[in-house]
Design an enzyme around this catalytic site. Sequence first.
Site, PDB file in Angstrom:
ATOM      1  N   LYS A 299      37.379  55.796  54.770  1.00 48.18           N
ATOM      2  CA  LYS A 299      37.677  56.189  53.399  1.00 48.18           C
ATOM      3  C   LYS A 299      36.637  57.203  52.928  1.00 48.18           C
ATOM      4  O   LYS A 299      35.435  57.001  53.091  1.00 48.18           O
ATOM      5  CB  LYS A 299      37.665  54.947  52.487  1.00 48.18           C
ATOM      6  CG  LYS A 299      38.279  55.162  51.124  1.00 48.18           C
ATOM      7  CD  LYS A 299      38.481  53.841  50.404  1.00 48.18           C
ATOM      8  CE  LYS A 299      39.126  54.044  49.045  1.00 48.18           C
ATOM      9  NZ  LYS A 299      39.389  52.768  48.356  1.00 48.18           N
ATOM     10  N   GLU A 387      47.495  39.056  44.213  1.00 47.97           N
ATOM     11  CA  GLU A 387      47.412  38.494  42.868  1.00 47.97           C
ATOM     12  C   GLU A 387      48.031  37.098  42.774  1.00 47.97           C
ATOM     13  O   GLU A 387      47.485  36.217  42.095  1.00 47.97           O
ATOM     14  CB  GLU A 387      48.081  39.439  41.865  1.00 47.97           C
ATOM     15  CG  GLU A 387      47.352  40.740  41.649  1.00 47.97           C
ATOM     16  CD  GLU A 387      47.636  41.799  42.705  1.00 47.97           C
ATOM     17  OE1 GLU A 387      47.022  42.883  42.655  1.00 47.97           O
ATOM     18  OE2 GLU A 387      48.490  41.536  43.596  1.00 47.97           O
ATOM     19  N   ARG A 415      52.760  40.516  39.234  1.00 49.13           N
ATOM     20  CA  ARG A 415      53.066  40.069  40.586  1.00 49.13           C
ATOM     21  C   ARG A 415      52.789  38.576  40.767  1.00 49.13           C
ATOM     22  O   ARG A 415      53.147  38.005  41.791  1.00 49.13           O
ATOM     23  CB  ARG A 415      52.235  40.890  41.583  1.00 49.13           C
ATOM     24  CG  ARG A 415      52.543  42.374  41.546  1.00 49.13           C
ATOM     25  CD  ARG A 415      51.346  43.217  41.981  1.00 49.13           C
ATOM     26  NE  ARG A 415      50.955  43.011  43.340  1.00 49.13           N
ATOM     27  CZ  ARG A 415      51.296  43.791  44.364  1.00 49.13           C
ATOM     28  NH1 ARG A 415      52.077  44.836  44.162  1.00 49.13           N
ATOM     29  NH2 ARG A 415      50.869  43.541  45.575  1.00 49.13           N
TER      30      ARG A 415
END
Length: 644
Positions: A299, A387, A415
């Site tokens: 990343k 979640e 969610r």
Amino acid sequence: MLAYSYLCRRIAKNLIVETKKIEILNHIDYPSQLRELSVEQLPQVCDELRQTIVQELSVNPGHLASSLGVVELTVALHYVFNTPDDRIVWDVGHQAYGHKILTGRRDLFHTNRMLHGLRPFPSPEESEYDAFICGHASNSISAALGIAVADKKRKVVAVIGDGALSGGLAFEGLNNVSSSPNDMLIILNDNNMSIDRSVGGMKQYLLGLSTNETYNKLRFKTARFLQRHGMLHDDRRKGIIRLTNALKSAISHQQNIFDGMNIRYFGPFDGHNVKELVRILRQIKDMKGPKLLHLHTKKGHGYAPSEHYTPVWHAPGKFDPETGKLIKSHTEGEKMKYQDVFGKTLLELAEQNPRIVGVTPAMPTGCSMNIMMEKMPDRTFDVGIAEGHAVTFSAGMAKEGLLPFCNIYSAFAQRAYDNIIHDVAILRLNVVLCLDRAGLVGKDGPTHHGAFDMAFLRPIPNLTISSPMNEHELRRLMYTAQQENMGPFVIRYPRDRGVLDDWQCPLEPIPVGKGRKLRDGNDVAVLTIGPIGNDVEELAALASFAHYDMRFLKPLDEDILHEVGKKFSRVITIEDGVRNGGLGSAVMEWMGDHDYHPHITRMGLPDSFVEHGTIEELRQIVGLDKDNIIREIRRNMGEGTNVL
């Protein structure tokens, strides 16, 4: 941040970025032009694409590190596949800036995330190259499988990464991929990150996963031979996959989870070698059956500051592209962010109450739970992008006597709706759901606005739902929520900075279901919930009205409502959630049930998805700015519509 500043000073001694002339990218408007280049030219395209992203985001902030990490993959995908006829489904849309630039939006990229400009995340409503919407994580495999089943003539690729494989939906999709006839390709962008560093068993599994070089060479040769002889299809293909999986296990002395699901596994490979990626993609794109290509990427790759301190560079704000120095957008004396008040108060409470634990789905820095995590790592849990699991995990701890503060961004809590109902509310467990980023969030747009939480939580029995008007109220609500026998307790607060010069205050309980009369008046009653009440207070000198800070959506303060119902013929409710189902709806229902009949004007977010832009711009568009609020108050008072 101190460590980061020190790192920047060390790196800045050398030239970080050498700005070069953009020679090839300026002639590429669409992938068809990219495909006219030779493979040897692709590394330069990658360099120019990376430089363009860095330069543009230094002045127009956005999600930097994730897109830098997939530059080579983006170029290779559009070079090998015939997009947009072939479909690329991105998972976690902040990976897709390079994709936007290569697909007809290079000249508009400077408007990314601006009002009426390019959308913050891919959307089919913006471009035919965007195969599906991807503001939230883990949906790519399911969506791509649906596309592949609907049109078997297209090549379909799902790109999942940035920790999104930790989400339950991703595993549901994998399970279906393994049992449904399809030829889709799943690319696992394994960068060991989500926003903060990736966590969990899947991360450890991917870190340890390796593929024997002898097996790789043998499998590629075998696959090409079988394909030439028409043997890679139907039941024979499944049998061959099982045979090759067994061969791999014998050679490498291990079997991976994807092979175990009869999804052909390739990798891991270097995700930053664009020429090698082109070779691999060409070899596997026409193979029958589901395939997974595992790539190791970094990343922030190619830009030194973002490689060395990735969490900061996920969305760094403005910065100097040559030195990597962040340009602070705030000034001395600015108020504390609500998230930081939450983080500091949580640690303070946890030091007093040994039952308190913290839970977050991959956002310890974003929600400031990292403050407690640094001091009490054994009492804080980052569960990854999951979640629903975060809520049920919290419920399990609460069942056995712990007191979880589960912090989830409001839009992401959608969610976990079933988990809130089934696993928390029914048992009336003392889980404190802290919904950060409630209300309008700005440039991340409709996938991230915390618009719906009050409306979708209000019908659930056993919940207490609150929203603080300022930092002191947030601290007191957090203190209240951890009292004995409170049951499920929701505290929603915005992304904004607070309003008080001193955010600290004594920790003391607030009576549940009790609001505050902030200002008396005779003409119209204004009922607010949350920080938008501060805007109303600032308008008090411009008109005479009564103002009540309701504090609680559930239970409502019935003493206040009786007072308002008896005294006022006109009532205005103001909230930073959707009008339908929120505070205004609750007040209307209560008034009707108790035979009061004032004229009620509901101010809130409309029955439509709100676009992206600054919070100030969006409030004006939806009618929640100060001008519109005072205009509505004066209209109800019969004073005309002149404003300020």
